[in-house]
Design an enzyme around this catalytic site. Structure first.
Site, PDB file in Angstrom:
ATOM      1  N   GLU A 162       0.742  -1.292   0.004  1.00 18.61           N
ATOM      2  CA  GLU A 162      -0.087  -0.129  -0.157  1.00 18.61           C
ATOM      3  C   GLU A 162       0.785   1.318   0.140  1.00 18.61           C
ATOM      4  O   GLU A 162       0.839   2.012   0.848  1.00 18.61           O
ATOM      5  CB  GLU A 162      -1.031   0.133   1.076  1.00 18.61           C
ATOM      6  CG  GLU A 162      -1.866  -1.132   1.313  1.00 18.61           C
ATOM      7  CD  GLU A 162      -2.811  -1.025   2.170  1.00 18.61           C
ATOM      8  OE1 GLU A 162      -3.085   0.061   3.115  1.00 18.61           O
ATOM      9  OE2 GLU A 162      -3.891  -1.873   2.258  1.00 18.61           O
ATOM     10  N   GLU A 366      -5.028  -8.442   0.951  1.00 21.63           N
ATOM     11  CA  GLU A 366      -5.789  -8.579   2.131  1.00 21.63           C
ATOM     12  C   GLU A 366      -7.113  -8.243   2.154  1.00 21.63           C
ATOM     13  O   GLU A 366      -7.618  -7.526   0.973  1.00 21.63           O
ATOM     14  CB  GLU A 366      -5.151  -7.135   3.109  1.00 21.63           C
ATOM     15  CG  GLU A 366      -3.865  -7.073   3.575  1.00 21.63           C
ATOM     16  CD  GLU A 366      -3.274  -6.001   4.170  1.00 21.63           C
ATOM     17  OE1 GLU A 366      -4.380  -5.118   4.602  1.00 21.63           O
ATOM     18  OE2 GLU A 366      -2.133  -5.741   4.180  1.00 21.63           O
TER      19      GLU A 366
END
Ligand code: GBH
Length: 461
Positions: A162, A366
């Site tokens: 991320e 995720e």
């Protein structure tokens, strides 16, 4: 009954600073998250990752837990300041990851290793951090060290987790370490993260890692407009949030509209000839983290601007060049994070990626939810809302696969309750409960449920 492809990779995920603890042991140096969490007022309840889940000392127990869940893969991250404090290899730190990888392989679990899940060595932030080009080169040095150490045994390498968060939450809104609020620096960080990703893939391929799969994990925002009139707001948000990474990494160029939209913030002079090509290394799979979609509307200035995007009124926004974009509150239900539950965004996001980048396989690295546990006197931990969340999202993944998306695997966030960044330990994402105080691991109902899904490759019902 919803079934998944034969070789679908089922896993759970964690990150070093969120679970390891042992923050000052065996030569580990400080990261920006040690500094941030030890600064009063920045993390809820004054929580730190000093002990976290004590995973560093409970490694064997946690490996057995993974084996009992029956997962085929485990996504963990490596603590850069544990293995390379002050730019020097730290043997005890490297040993820990050797034991982790060997322990996974001994249990037939594929190691999926993330190099950077937000814990920059503090000395590199002191030298300027990700807004500095030098950080990308130091990241490649670290990648080389890890490739040489465990590259022969890692199944998939994920360079960055991320980078949106690293750049915009770390350097624009400041709610993550290092807590800076400098929009121009945040865009420089975006670039040096993209560059660092490319350099790291090159570095890994040059070591024993040449047979491993290469990947990067993005938290892509599935941006929707309230109405068709909001198309430009969608485009702007999509540019800074998604295409700022997808462009250089998958197509070798920053999108033109992003450069134009952000012209008042930076002239992008930190992008040198060849950088975009370096960022665009062939990868084997794109990691996608998904929690909820984003809803925007063009702001006409007639009323107060809605900012349901996680930043407080008056505080700095992570959304650079989106001053005319409203972030609209979405209908519930919500998780404990206040994030709405809407799995349709995941199907749509996966199909969009399949359409825009047809040659790139996808993996959900995720997905999960924070909910409060209900512990009954029999010691069981009931979290049916989490079971429902996971069931909905896995159904959404199956729908995307049916629609043609090439999705290779799914990792629940998270294996166990852990340090939820600025929220400390108050927000709990685990399918396994970590008992406050004793740190005992207790299976929640969702862990039992997930074990069955993994065992059968199907969703029940
Ligand atoms: C991930 O980040 C992290 O990789 C992981 O470490 C973390 O523990 C986990 O998720 C849970 O938080 O403000 O309503 O618009 C999540 C990144 C980015 C997800 C911002 C939610 C916006 C929600 N987040 N996003 S909202």
């Amino acid at each position: 009954m919803t079934a998944f492809p034969e070789n679908f990779l089922w896993g759970t995920a964690t990150a070093a600073y969120q679970v390891e603890g042992a923050a000052a042991e065996d030569g580990r140096g400080p990261s920006i998250w040690d500094t941030f969490s030890h600064t009063p007022g920045l993390v809820a309840n004054g929580d730190t990752g000093d002990v976290a889940c004590d995973h560093y000392h409970r490694l064997d127990e946690d490996l057995d837990l993974l084996a009992a869940l029956g997962v085929g893969a485990y996504r963990f991250s490596i603590s850069w300041p544990r293995v390379r404090p002050q730019g020097r290899a730290n043997r005890p730190g490297l040993d820990f990851y050797e034991r982790l990888v060997d322990g996974l392989l001994a249990r037939n679990i594929a190691p999926v290793a993330t190099l950077y899940h937000w814990d920059l060595p503090q000395e590199l932030e002191d030298a300027g951090g990700w807004p500095e080009r030098e950080t990308a080169y130091r990241f490649a040095d670290y990648a080389t060290l890890m490739g040489e150490t465990i590259g022969d045994r890692v199944h998939t390498w994920i360079t960055l987790n991320e980078p949106w968060c690293s750049a915009y939450l770390g350097y624009a809104s400041g709610v993550h370490a290092p807590g800076r609020t400098e929009p121009a620096a945040a865009l420089a960080a975006v670039h040096h993260l993209n560059l660092g990703h490319g350099l790291a893939v090159q570095a890994l391929r040059a070591t024993g890692a040449k047979d491993a799969k290469m990947s990067v994990t993005l938290n892509l925002h599935h941006v929707r407009g309230v109405s068709e009139a909001d198309a430009d707001a969608v485009r702007r948000a999509d540019a800074v949030a998604n295409r700022a990474f997808l462009g250089p990494m998958l197509e070798g160029a920053y999108p033109r509209d992003l450069i134009e939209d952000t012209a008042a913030v930076t002239d992008w002079s930190f992008v040198r000839d060849g950088d975009e090509a370096t960022a665009c290394q062939p990868i084997d799979v794109l990691g996608v983290n998904y929690y909820n979609p984003t809803l925007v509307r063009q702001w006409d200035g007639s009323s107060e601007r809605a900012t349901a995007d996680g930043h407080q009124d008056g505080a700095a926004s992570p959304w650079i060049a989106c001053e005319d974009v409203e972030f609209v509150q979405q209908p519930g239900p919500y998780t404990e994070m206040g994030w709405n539950i809407d799995e349709t965004g995941l199907t749509e996001l996966l199909l969009r990626l399949h359409r825009d980048h047809p040659g790139t396989p996808l993996m959900i690295t995720e997905n999960g939810a924070a909910f409060a546990d209900v512990v009954t006197p029999d010691g069981r931990v009931h979290d049916e809302r989490r079971v429902d969340y996971l069931h909905r999202h896995l159904t959404a993944v199956a729908e995307a696969i049916a629609g043609g998306a090439d999705v290779r695997g799914y990792f629940v966030w998270s294996l166990m309750d852990n340090f939820e960044w600025a929220h400390g330990y108050a927000k709990r994402f685990g399918i396994v409960r970590v008992e406050p105080g004793t740190l005992e691991r207790v299976w929640k109902d969702s862990a039992h449920w997930y074990r069955d899904v993994v065992a059968t490759g199907k969703l029940p019902g």
